[in-house]
Design a protein around this motif. Structure first.
Motif, PDB file in Angstrom:
ATOM      1  N   ARG A 161       0.798  -1.088   0.053  1.00  0.00           N
ATOM      2  CA  ARG A 161      -0.111  -0.066  -0.033  1.00  0.00           C
ATOM      3  C   ARG A 161       0.862   1.015   0.111  1.00  0.00           C
ATOM      4  NH1 ARG A 161      -5.286  -0.982   2.382  1.00  0.00           N
ATOM      5  NH2 ARG A 161      -5.358   1.418   2.306  1.00  0.00           N
ATOM      6  N   PRO A 162       1.262   1.698  -1.266  1.00  0.00           N
ATOM      7  CA  PRO A 162       2.198   2.891  -1.217  1.00  0.00           C
ATOM      8  C   PRO A 162       1.753   4.205  -0.507  1.00  0.00           C
ATOM      9  CG  PRO A 162       2.079   1.922  -3.336  1.00  0.00           C
ATOM     10  CD  PRO A 162       1.125   1.292  -2.517  1.00  0.00           C
ATOM     11  N   GLU A 163       0.451   4.308  -0.541  1.00  0.00           N
ATOM     12  CA  GLU A 163      -0.186   5.410   0.136  1.00  0.00           C
ATOM     13  C   GLU A 163       0.042   5.490   1.811  1.00  0.00           C
ATOM     14  OE1 GLU A 163      -3.549   2.637   0.165  1.00  0.00           O
ATOM     15  OE2 GLU A 163      -2.041   3.072  -1.011  1.00  0.00           O
ATOM     16  N   LEU A 164       0.394   4.193   2.111  1.00  0.00           N
ATOM     17  CA  LEU A 164       0.939   4.232   3.468  1.00  0.00           C
ATOM     18  C   LEU A 164       2.248   4.182   3.747  1.00  0.00           C
ATOM     19  CD1 LEU A 164      -1.202   1.009   4.871  1.00  0.00           C
ATOM     20  CD2 LEU A 164      -1.835   3.354   5.369  1.00  0.00           C
ATOM     21  N   SER A 165       2.969   3.785   3.078  1.00  0.00           N
ATOM     22  CA  SER A 165       4.536   3.408   3.506  1.00  0.00           C
ATOM     23  C   SER A 165       5.364   4.168   2.494  1.00  0.00           C
ATOM     24  CB  SER A 165       5.006   2.065   3.205  1.00  0.00           C
ATOM     25  OG  SER A 165       4.642   1.470   2.023  1.00  0.00           O
ATOM     26  N   ALA A 166       5.228   4.872   1.516  1.00  0.00           N
ATOM     27  CA  ALA A 166       6.074   5.708   0.556  1.00  0.00           C
ATOM     28  C   ALA A 166       6.239   7.192   1.185  1.00  0.00           C
ATOM     29  CB  ALA A 166       5.132   6.209  -0.738  1.00  0.00           C
ATOM     30  N   PRO A 167       7.600   7.510   1.378  1.00  0.00           N
ATOM     31  CA  PRO A 167       8.169   8.389   1.969  1.00  0.00           C
ATOM     32  C   PRO A 167       7.794   9.677   1.346  1.00  0.00           C
ATOM     33  CG  PRO A 167       9.906   7.378   0.600  1.00  0.00           C
ATOM     34  CD  PRO A 167       8.661   6.496   0.899  1.00  0.00           C
ATOM     35  N   PRO A 168       7.446  10.695   2.089  1.00  0.00           N
ATOM     36  CA  PRO A 168       7.040  12.116   1.456  1.00  0.00           C
ATOM     37  C   PRO A 168       8.338  12.574   0.590  1.00  0.00           C
ATOM     38  CG  PRO A 168       7.375  12.348   3.822  1.00  0.00           C
ATOM     39  CD  PRO A 168       7.369  10.681   3.581  1.00  0.00           C
ATOM     40  N   PRO A 169       8.096  13.500  -0.327  1.00  0.00           N
ATOM     41  CA  PRO A 169       9.208  13.778  -1.221  1.00  0.00           C
ATOM     42  C   PRO A 169      10.362  14.967  -0.573  1.00  0.00           C
ATOM     43  CG  PRO A 169       7.209  14.903  -1.892  1.00  0.00           C
ATOM     44  CD  PRO A 169       6.787  13.965  -0.814  1.00  0.00           C
ATOM     45  N   ASP A 170       9.877  15.488   0.573  1.00  0.00           N
ATOM     46  CA  ASP A 170      10.736  16.713   1.310  1.00  0.00           C
ATOM     47  C   ASP A 170      11.586  16.209   2.120  1.00  0.00           C
ATOM     48  OD1 ASP A 170       8.780  15.795   2.584  1.00  0.00           O
ATOM     49  OD2 ASP A 170       8.556  17.972   3.722  1.00  0.00           O
ATOM     50  N   ILE A 171      11.760  14.861   2.245  1.00  0.00           N
ATOM     51  CA  ILE A 171      12.817  14.516   3.107  1.00  0.00           C
ATOM     52  C   ILE A 171      13.946  13.486   2.518  1.00  0.00           C
ATOM     53  CG2 ILE A 171      11.246  14.538   5.023  1.00  0.00           C
ATOM     54  CD1 ILE A 171      11.201  11.705   4.851  1.00  0.00           C
ATOM     55  N   MET A 172      14.992  13.627   2.990  1.00  0.00           N
ATOM     56  CA  MET A 172      15.954  12.283   2.563  1.00  0.00           C
ATOM     57  C   MET A 172      16.145  11.097   3.647  1.00  0.00           C
ATOM     58  SD  MET A 172      19.922  12.977   1.626  1.00  0.00           S
ATOM     59  CE  MET A 172      20.454  13.451   3.384  1.00  0.00           C
ATOM     60  N   LEU A 173      15.811  10.150   3.408  1.00  0.00           N
ATOM     61  CA  LEU A 173      15.815   9.018   4.279  1.00  0.00           C
ATOM     62  C   LEU A 173      17.143   8.733   4.912  1.00  0.00           C
ATOM     63  CD1 LEU A 173      13.763   6.453   2.770  1.00  0.00           C
ATOM     64  CD2 LEU A 173      12.980   8.293   4.326  1.00  0.00           C
ATOM     65  N   SER A 174      17.278   8.353   6.021  1.00  0.00           N
ATOM     66  CA  SER A 174      18.581   7.823   6.713  1.00  0.00           C
ATOM     67  C   SER A 174      19.332   6.672   6.087  1.00  0.00           C
ATOM     68  CB  SER A 174      18.452   7.604   8.181  1.00  0.00           C
ATOM     69  OG  SER A 174      17.980   8.550   8.999  1.00  0.00           O
ATOM     70  N   ASP A 175      20.575   6.565   6.034  1.00  0.00           N
ATOM     71  CA  ASP A 175      21.357   5.703   5.582  1.00  0.00           C
ATOM     72  C   ASP A 175      20.746   4.132   6.073  1.00  0.00           C
ATOM     73  OD1 ASP A 175      22.792   7.091   3.927  1.00  0.00           O
ATOM     74  OD2 ASP A 175      24.537   7.156   5.368  1.00  0.00           O
ATOM     75  N   GLY A 176      20.292   3.310   5.016  1.00  0.00           N
ATOM     76  CA  GLY A 176      20.058   1.981   5.425  1.00  0.00           C
ATOM     77  C   GLY A 176      18.617   1.861   5.887  1.00  0.00           C
ATOM     78  N   LEU A 177      17.854   2.952   5.764  1.00  0.00           N
ATOM     79  CA  LEU A 177      16.089   2.912   6.038  1.00  0.00           C
ATOM     80  C   LEU A 177      15.441   2.194   5.002  1.00  0.00           C
ATOM     81  CD1 LEU A 177      13.904   3.419   7.776  1.00  0.00           C
ATOM     82  CD2 LEU A 177      14.021   5.705   6.884  1.00  0.00           C
ATOM     83  N   ASP A 178      16.017   2.419   3.764  1.00  0.00           N
ATOM     84  CA  ASP A 178      15.197   1.783   2.536  1.00  0.00           C
ATOM     85  C   ASP A 178      15.463   0.187   2.674  1.00  0.00           C
ATOM     86  OD1 ASP A 178      17.847   2.201   2.076  1.00  0.00           O
ATOM     87  OD2 ASP A 178      17.625   2.282  -0.050  1.00  0.00           O
ATOM     88  N   VAL A 179      16.561   0.030   3.171  1.00  0.00           N
ATOM     89  CA  VAL A 179      16.774  -1.762   3.220  1.00  0.00           C
ATOM     90  C   VAL A 179      16.087  -2.178   4.322  1.00  0.00           C
ATOM     91  CG1 VAL A 179      18.570  -3.488   3.710  1.00  0.00           C
ATOM     92  CG2 VAL A 179      18.928  -1.235   2.029  1.00  0.00           C
ATOM     93  N   LEU A 180      15.910  -1.464   5.577  1.00  0.00           N
ATOM     94  CA  LEU A 180      15.174  -2.064   6.705  1.00  0.00           C
ATOM     95  C   LEU A 180      13.611  -2.041   6.207  1.00  0.00           C
ATOM     96  CD1 LEU A 180      16.613  -0.110   9.483  1.00  0.00           C
ATOM     97  CD2 LEU A 180      16.867  -2.378   9.161  1.00  0.00           C
ATOM     98  N   LEU A 181      13.185  -1.003   5.478  1.00  0.00           N
ATOM     99  CA  LEU A 181      11.668  -1.085   5.007  1.00  0.00           C
ATOM    100  C   LEU A 181      11.233  -2.073   4.119  1.00  0.00           C
ATOM    101  CD1 LEU A 181      11.053   2.715   4.421  1.00  0.00           C
ATOM    102  CD2 LEU A 181       9.951   1.360   6.356  1.00  0.00           C
TER     103      LEU A 181
END
Length: 354
Positions: A161-181
């Motif tokens: 459900r991308p509307e739940l978990s997609a990150p907002p466009p105005d932030i940069m994710l912490s290193d490794g967060l995309d892998v944890l997700l």
């Protein structure tokens, strides 16, 4: 249990993964226990036709001694239909509206077959609490233990459900967060299922499911740490999930969870059985009864993971990305200060040279 399974079970325990703990069943939190056990006890509108019951019994008999993939292709679509009935759940977690049929795709349920996790180092291990951590020692440890291999669940079910978990466009994710997700290719995993053919070793199957679930729970706990939360003793009620194992004789259902002692000096990753069903061929227990019981549990798990858990997931992602936004804003401020300081140093040098 074979010698191989016994050895693996011991090694997993040395790395904080257990199947002999009783933290859930001995818990005094009756509300949590009732919530978890609803998947086993709640009746539902999962109709089982006489035709389905006959196909289930016939296919079990015909494919009993074939390999596990053949067996599951023959019985899984009968045990768990890709449509289920459910009411809606509002943001307060309250059930509302009438029961209605929904497909896996409509509900956002996504499953993967034989999906490798991103690497074996996502497993819990005995060096987790060592500070400072020597990565080379961790690698040596994993390389020396045959059981510490990359998890590869036979089946895993999550929520796309991308509307739940997609990150907002105005932030940069912490290193490794995309892998944890996304350690599995499926986000928001809530159910892992391992199987064997014939009268295959269910304890070996349990070892595999324990590794799968432990890696998922470890990643989830890291995500909750990033969003910020207090660490409490007892069962982690925010990161648990369900697992199942089966061969051609029976299916067993488990809750998988993390548990911390009062001292908070370690984390145990555990699986406890919460129910089972024999694939009996005895005419005194009709195939219709067995199939109804199994389908009820499977559809209850699907409903929990894709419908009833939505308010909790919304809250989690809102808090996670709010924390990420704060970190990103702080990062931007620090970069600006650094640029100002560097510009000031450069200006001083220019004045000195003149």
């Amino acid at each position: 249990m074979t010698d191989s399974s016994r050895t693996v079970r011991k090694e997993l325990a040395h790395n904080f993964m257990f199947m002999d703990r009783r933290h859930f069943h001995e818990s005094e939190d009756t509300n949590f226990k009732a919530k978890v056990m609803k998947v086993m006890k709640s009746d539902r509108h999962s109709e089982v036709s006489g035709k389905d019951a006959k196909r289930f019994k016939d296919n079990l008999g015909a494919y009993k001694n074939d390999n596990e993939n053949t067996l599951m292709q023959a019985i899984l679509p009968i045990m768990m239909k890709e449509e289920f009935s459910s009411q809606n759940v509002n943001d307060r977690g309250e059930v509302e509206g009438d029961q209605r049929e929904r497909s896996f795709i409509e509900a956002g349920v996504k499953y993967q077959v034989n999906q490798l996790f991103y690497n074996k180092y996502c497993l819990p291990h005995q060096y987790m609490n060592v500070v400072p951590l020597d990565e080379s020692e961790v690698h040596k440890h994993f390389d020396s233990k045959k059981c510490m291999t990359t998890p590869k669940p036979d089946y895993l079910y999550g929520l796309d459900r991308p509307e739940l978990s997609a990150p907002p466009p105005d932030i940069m994710l912490s290193d490794g967060l995309d892998v944890l997700l996304d350690i599995t290719g499926v986000r928001n995993v809530f159910f892992v299922w391992e199987n064997k053919s014939g009268g295959g070793d269910l304890l070996k199957c349990g070892n595999d499911a324990l590794k799968d679930a432990s890696a998922l729970i470890l990643a989830r706990r890291k995500l909750y740490a990033l969003k910020g939360r207090a660490i409490k003793p007892g069962i982690d009620k925010e990161t648990y999930l369900y697992t199942a194992i089966n061969n051609s004789d029976k299916i067993e259902f488990f809750i998988a969870y993390a548990w911390l002692p009062k001292e908070l000096d370690r984390v145990e990753f555990c699986m406890e059985m919460i129910g089972s069903e024999e694939f009996t061929y005895d005419q005194d227990i009709p195939a219709h009864t067995i199939l109804t019981s199994i389908r009820k549990v499977l559809h209850n798990i699907i409903e929990w993971g894709s419908v009833k858990r939505i308010p909790e997931l919304k809250k989690f992602y809102q808090e996670l990305y709010a924390a990420e936004r704060t970190r990103f804003q702080q990062y931007v401020k620090e970069k600006e200060k650094q640029k100002e300081a560097e510009a000031g140093q450069s200006s001083k040098k220019q004045k000195t040279t003149h």
